[in-house]
Design a protein around this motif. Structure first.
Motif, PDB file in Angstrom:
ATOM      1  N   LEU A 185     -40.561 -67.120 -99.967  1.00 15.61           N
ATOM      2  CA  LEU A 185     -40.136 -68.067-101.033  1.00 15.61           C
ATOM      3  C   LEU A 185     -38.800 -68.003-101.761  1.00 15.61           C
ATOM      4  O   LEU A 185     -38.285 -66.673-102.486  1.00 15.61           O
ATOM      5  CB  LEU A 185     -41.829 -67.325-102.032  1.00 15.61           C
ATOM      6  CG  LEU A 185     -41.260 -69.091-103.651  1.00 15.61           C
ATOM      7  CD1 LEU A 185     -42.056 -70.251-102.776  1.00 15.61           C
ATOM      8  CD2 LEU A 185     -42.149 -67.863-104.703  1.00 15.61           C
ATOM      9  N   GLY A 186     -38.497 -68.886-102.618  1.00 14.81           N
ATOM     10  CA  GLY A 186     -37.323 -68.864-102.373  1.00 14.81           C
ATOM     11  C   GLY A 186     -36.653 -69.930-103.916  1.00 14.81           C
ATOM     12  O   GLY A 186     -37.400 -70.703-103.746  1.00 14.81           O
ATOM     13  N   VAL A 187     -36.141 -69.371-104.609  1.00 17.29           N
ATOM     14  CA  VAL A 187     -35.917 -70.143-106.475  1.00 17.29           C
ATOM     15  C   VAL A 187     -33.877 -70.259-106.046  1.00 17.29           C
ATOM     16  O   VAL A 187     -33.339 -70.226-105.805  1.00 17.29           O
ATOM     17  CB  VAL A 187     -35.634 -69.526-107.648  1.00 17.29           C
ATOM     18  CG1 VAL A 187     -34.886 -69.716-108.530  1.00 17.29           C
ATOM     19  CG2 VAL A 187     -37.050 -68.288-107.589  1.00 17.29           C
ATOM     20  N   ILE A 188     -34.080 -72.224-105.989  1.00 20.45           N
ATOM     21  CA  ILE A 188     -33.344 -72.958-106.092  1.00 20.45           C
ATOM     22  C   ILE A 188     -32.531 -73.184-106.652  1.00 20.45           C
ATOM     23  O   ILE A 188     -33.216 -73.720-108.103  1.00 20.45           O
ATOM     24  CB  ILE A 188     -33.635 -73.795-104.623  1.00 20.45           C
ATOM     25  CG1 ILE A 188     -34.253 -72.981-104.010  1.00 20.45           C
ATOM     26  CG2 ILE A 188     -32.246 -74.339-104.304  1.00 20.45           C
ATOM     27  CD1 ILE A 188     -33.568 -71.979-102.590  1.00 20.45           C
ATOM     28  N   SER A 189     -30.795 -73.166-107.698  1.00 24.28           N
ATOM     29  CA  SER A 189     -30.684 -73.987-108.329  1.00 24.28           C
ATOM     30  C   SER A 189     -29.147 -75.094-107.929  1.00 24.28           C
ATOM     31  O   SER A 189     -29.227 -74.987-107.106  1.00 24.28           O
ATOM     32  CB  SER A 189     -29.771 -72.984-109.126  1.00 24.28           C
ATOM     33  OG  SER A 189     -28.222 -73.613-109.285  1.00 24.28           O
ATOM     34  N   LEU A 190     -29.558 -76.138-108.556  1.00 25.18           N
ATOM     35  CA  LEU A 190     -29.206 -77.586-108.016  1.00 25.18           C
ATOM     36  C   LEU A 190     -27.738 -77.720-108.375  1.00 25.18           C
ATOM     37  O   LEU A 190     -27.018 -78.674-108.423  1.00 25.18           O
ATOM     38  CB  LEU A 190     -29.896 -78.184-108.145  1.00 25.18           C
ATOM     39  CG  LEU A 190     -31.195 -78.144-107.829  1.00 25.18           C
ATOM     40  CD1 LEU A 190     -31.743 -79.845-107.557  1.00 25.18           C
ATOM     41  CD2 LEU A 190     -31.271 -78.690-105.794  1.00 25.18           C
ATOM     42  N   ALA A 191     -27.771 -76.737-109.367  1.00 28.65           N
ATOM     43  CA  ALA A 191     -25.886 -76.632-109.646  1.00 28.65           C
ATOM     44  C   ALA A 191     -25.766 -75.149-110.034  1.00 28.65           C
ATOM     45  O   ALA A 191     -24.469 -75.040-110.558  1.00 28.65           O
ATOM     46  CB  ALA A 191     -25.824 -77.160-111.655  1.00 28.65           C
ATOM     47  N   GLU A 192     -25.388 -74.921-109.108  1.00 30.57           N
ATOM     48  CA  GLU A 192     -24.635 -73.672-109.127  1.00 30.57           C
ATOM     49  C   GLU A 192     -24.353 -72.819-109.180  1.00 30.57           C
ATOM     50  O   GLU A 192     -24.089 -71.995-110.317  1.00 30.57           O
ATOM     51  CB  GLU A 192     -22.870 -73.826-108.033  1.00 30.57           C
ATOM     52  CG  GLU A 192     -22.493 -74.675-107.968  1.00 30.57           C
ATOM     53  CD  GLU A 192     -21.478 -75.741-107.181  1.00 30.57           C
ATOM     54  OE1 GLU A 192     -20.867 -75.355-108.367  1.00 30.57           O
ATOM     55  OE2 GLU A 192     -21.131 -75.930-106.251  1.00 30.57           O
ATOM     56  N   GLY A 193     -25.823 -71.906-109.688  1.00 26.43           N
ATOM     57  CA  GLY A 193     -26.837 -71.295-110.074  1.00 26.43           C
ATOM     58  C   GLY A 193     -27.159 -71.143-112.225  1.00 26.43           C
ATOM     59  O   GLY A 193     -27.146 -70.974-112.063  1.00 26.43           O
ATOM     60  N   SER A 194     -26.905 -73.470-112.233  1.00 29.80           N
ATOM     61  CA  SER A 194     -27.365 -73.547-113.468  1.00 29.80           C
ATOM     62  C   SER A 194     -28.866 -74.478-113.831  1.00 29.80           C
ATOM     63  O   SER A 194     -28.841 -74.816-112.144  1.00 29.80           O
ATOM     64  CB  SER A 194     -26.471 -73.733-114.294  1.00 29.80           C
ATOM     65  OG  SER A 194     -25.214 -73.319-114.378  1.00 29.80           O
ATOM     66  N   PRO A 195     -29.505 -74.676-114.282  1.00 32.05           N
ATOM     67  CA  PRO A 195     -30.603 -75.197-114.070  1.00 32.05           C
ATOM     68  C   PRO A 195     -29.994 -76.788-113.756  1.00 32.05           C
ATOM     69  O   PRO A 195     -28.406 -77.120-114.502  1.00 32.05           O
ATOM     70  CB  PRO A 195     -31.519 -75.707-115.971  1.00 32.05           C
ATOM     71  CG  PRO A 195     -30.537 -74.065-116.239  1.00 32.05           C
ATOM     72  CD  PRO A 195     -29.379 -74.105-115.564  1.00 32.05           C
ATOM     73  N   PRO A 196     -30.849 -77.766-113.199  1.00 33.59           N
ATOM     74  CA  PRO A 196     -31.892 -77.860-112.656  1.00 33.59           C
ATOM     75  C   PRO A 196     -32.107 -76.668-111.771  1.00 33.59           C
ATOM     76  O   PRO A 196     -31.805 -76.452-110.599  1.00 33.59           O
ATOM     77  CB  PRO A 196     -32.692 -79.169-112.358  1.00 33.59           C
ATOM     78  CG  PRO A 196     -31.618 -79.816-111.508  1.00 33.59           C
ATOM     79  CD  PRO A 196     -30.198 -79.232-112.693  1.00 33.59           C
ATOM     80  N   PHE A 197     -33.283 -76.035-111.791  1.00 32.19           N
ATOM     81  CA  PHE A 197     -34.094 -74.922-110.665  1.00 32.19           C
ATOM     82  C   PHE A 197     -35.081 -75.829-109.938  1.00 32.19           C
ATOM     83  O   PHE A 197     -36.175 -76.617-110.447  1.00 32.19           O
ATOM     84  CB  PHE A 197     -34.262 -73.220-111.891  1.00 32.19           C
ATOM     85  CG  PHE A 197     -32.894 -73.150-111.652  1.00 32.19           C
ATOM     86  CD1 PHE A 197     -33.018 -71.867-111.279  1.00 32.19           C
ATOM     87  CD2 PHE A 197     -32.503 -73.361-112.520  1.00 32.19           C
ATOM     88  CE1 PHE A 197     -31.934 -70.894-111.036  1.00 32.19           C
ATOM     89  CE2 PHE A 197     -30.977 -72.576-113.104  1.00 32.19           C
ATOM     90  CZ  PHE A 197     -31.350 -71.413-111.988  1.00 32.19           C
ATOM     91  N   GLU A 198     -35.629 -75.360-108.795  1.00 34.56           N
ATOM     92  CA  GLU A 198     -37.034 -75.627-107.760  1.00 34.56           C
ATOM     93  C   GLU A 198     -36.804 -74.719-106.868  1.00 34.56           C
ATOM     94  O   GLU A 198     -36.369 -73.750-106.735  1.00 34.56           O
ATOM     95  CB  GLU A 198     -36.264 -76.949-107.243  1.00 34.56           C
ATOM     96  CG  GLU A 198     -35.166 -76.840-106.306  1.00 34.56           C
ATOM     97  CD  GLU A 198     -35.723 -78.600-104.875  1.00 34.56           C
ATOM     98  OE1 GLU A 198     -35.694 -79.151-105.423  1.00 34.56           O
ATOM     99  OE2 GLU A 198     -34.541 -78.336-104.520  1.00 34.56           O
ATOM    100  N   LEU A 199     -38.168 -74.881-106.163  1.00 32.62           N
ATOM    101  CA  LEU A 199     -39.269 -73.701-105.880  1.00 32.62           C
ATOM    102  C   LEU A 199     -38.754 -74.207-104.275  1.00 32.62           C
ATOM    103  O   LEU A 199     -39.673 -75.350-103.862  1.00 32.62           O
ATOM    104  CB  LEU A 199     -40.795 -73.123-106.408  1.00 32.62           C
ATOM    105  CG  LEU A 199     -40.396 -72.940-107.971  1.00 32.62           C
ATOM    106  CD1 LEU A 199     -42.110 -72.470-108.278  1.00 32.62           C
ATOM    107  CD2 LEU A 199     -39.799 -70.871-106.850  1.00 32.62           C
TER     108      LEU A 199
END
Length: 337
Positions: A185-199
């Motif tokens: 399971l991973g946490v993914i940032s869509l902005a290079e470490g900043s929100p938005p995030f997704e699992l």
């Protein structure tokens, strides 16, 4: 013949028996603690010194940075283990590296460690992100737990990005079992470490990321940061930290992947308690969370802004954090020695 014991003698025997039982219990507890170590990871000096304005994108995407593993004695702070891996290359370096030019490039460290977990084969799994002028790149690194006798070479692969998510980076990892299936399971940032995030689920063999609706993973609100995945060994529940969004300050949350929402078919993020230190709510995120085998939750953070992380215990009922000692690493994990 009946054996009669005087009251004083009986009391002495009872005390000896109680002490013996307590000693046995304490000894077994100590042995359990000694067989389990708290590991920490941090970048080597060479890897830490690289800056994103000078790093070549392809080289960074295909590189495994140097990593230092440390383990300390809880009571004395004595370093029990200090082992460093050499830099290496990922196994899928021949695959195309998708680049994207950045509008702004800041002279800051290129490499950072974003996750630390125990994989299904009892090896360590580490996520590292390299920032360059032409995009940020995540790599999944696996390595056998280091020993005093030495450390084996790491293995790694670069994690693939979906074409519509070119600025995504892996900010968290947890190897766990869902419905009898071992997953990453991973946490993914869509902005290079900043929100938005997704699992998302990450394929440990190919590096492919899947955050589709079909996964049933919880939604994360656009301004919310979710990170620091950790799983309790007592009840198997998955926990994390959350800041921003409707919750405001930093909170401990639970990821409920079983009881999905009727409308969306996705799991839920349940806010449990606000985290605090010395009766003051925390505003900034932690560096890491980890459970010991006894179920005690520990946190790694720099709450005094000293430039060095420290280890804290976390009261899961009140959210209160208590300082244990300094531990100058980026991520922590409990594992068998």
């Amino acid at each position: 013949m009946n054996l009669r014991i005087r009251r004083r003698r009986f009391g002495q025997l009872a005390i000896v028996s109680a002490v013996t039982a307590a000693s046995a219990k304490f000894t077994s507890k100590v042995f359990a603690q000694e067989s389990e170590q708290l590991y920490g990871v941090i970048l080597s000096s060479a890897s830490k010194s690289k800056t994103q304005d000078l790093v070549d994108a392809a080289a960074a995407a295909n590189a495994i940075p140097g990593i230092i593993f440390q383990s300390i004695n809880f009571t004395t702070g004595q370093v029990l283990l200090n082992a460093e891996t050499a830099t290496d290359r990922v196994t899928n370096s021949l695959e195309t590296t998708e680049t994207v030019a950045k509008a702004f490039v800041v002279k800051k460290p290129s490499e950072r460690i974003t996750a630390f977990t125990l994989l299904s084969d009892n090896t360590f799994g580490i996520a590292a992100v390299a920032a360059t002028k032409k995009g940020d790149f995540s790599r999944l690194i696996s390595i056998a737990p280091p020993k005093k006798s030495g450390i084996k070479p790491p293995k790694g692969l670069k994690i693939k990005k979906n074409k519509d998510k070119k600025y995504s980076t892996v900010e968290g990892l947890l190897s766990t079992t869902i419905k009898g299936k071992q997953v990453l399971l991973g946490v993914i940032s869509l902005a290079e470490g900043s929100p938005p995030f997704e699992l998302a689920f990450i394929d440990p063999n190919s590096g492919q990321v899947d955050s589709s609706v079909a996964t049933g993973l919880p939604d994360i609100s656009p301004k919310q940061r979710v990170s620091n995945l950790a799983q309790s060994p007592l009840d198997g529940k998955i926990y994390a930290t959350s800041v921003g969004g409707e919750g405001g300050g930093l909170s401990l949350v639970q990821l409920d992947l079983e009881n999905r929402a009727v409308v969306s078919g996705r799991g839920k993020i349940i806010r449990l308690v606000e985290l605090s230190f010395k009766n003051k709510p925390l505003e900034n995120d932690l560096a890491s969370l980890a459970f010991s085998s006894s179920g005690q939750l520990f946190a790694l953070a720099d709450l005094k802004y000293e430039g060095t992380n420290s280890l804290f215990t976390v009261d899961m009922k009140t959210g209160a954090m208590t300082l244990v000692r300094k531990f100058a690493v980026d991520k922590i994990l409990f594992a068998r020695a």
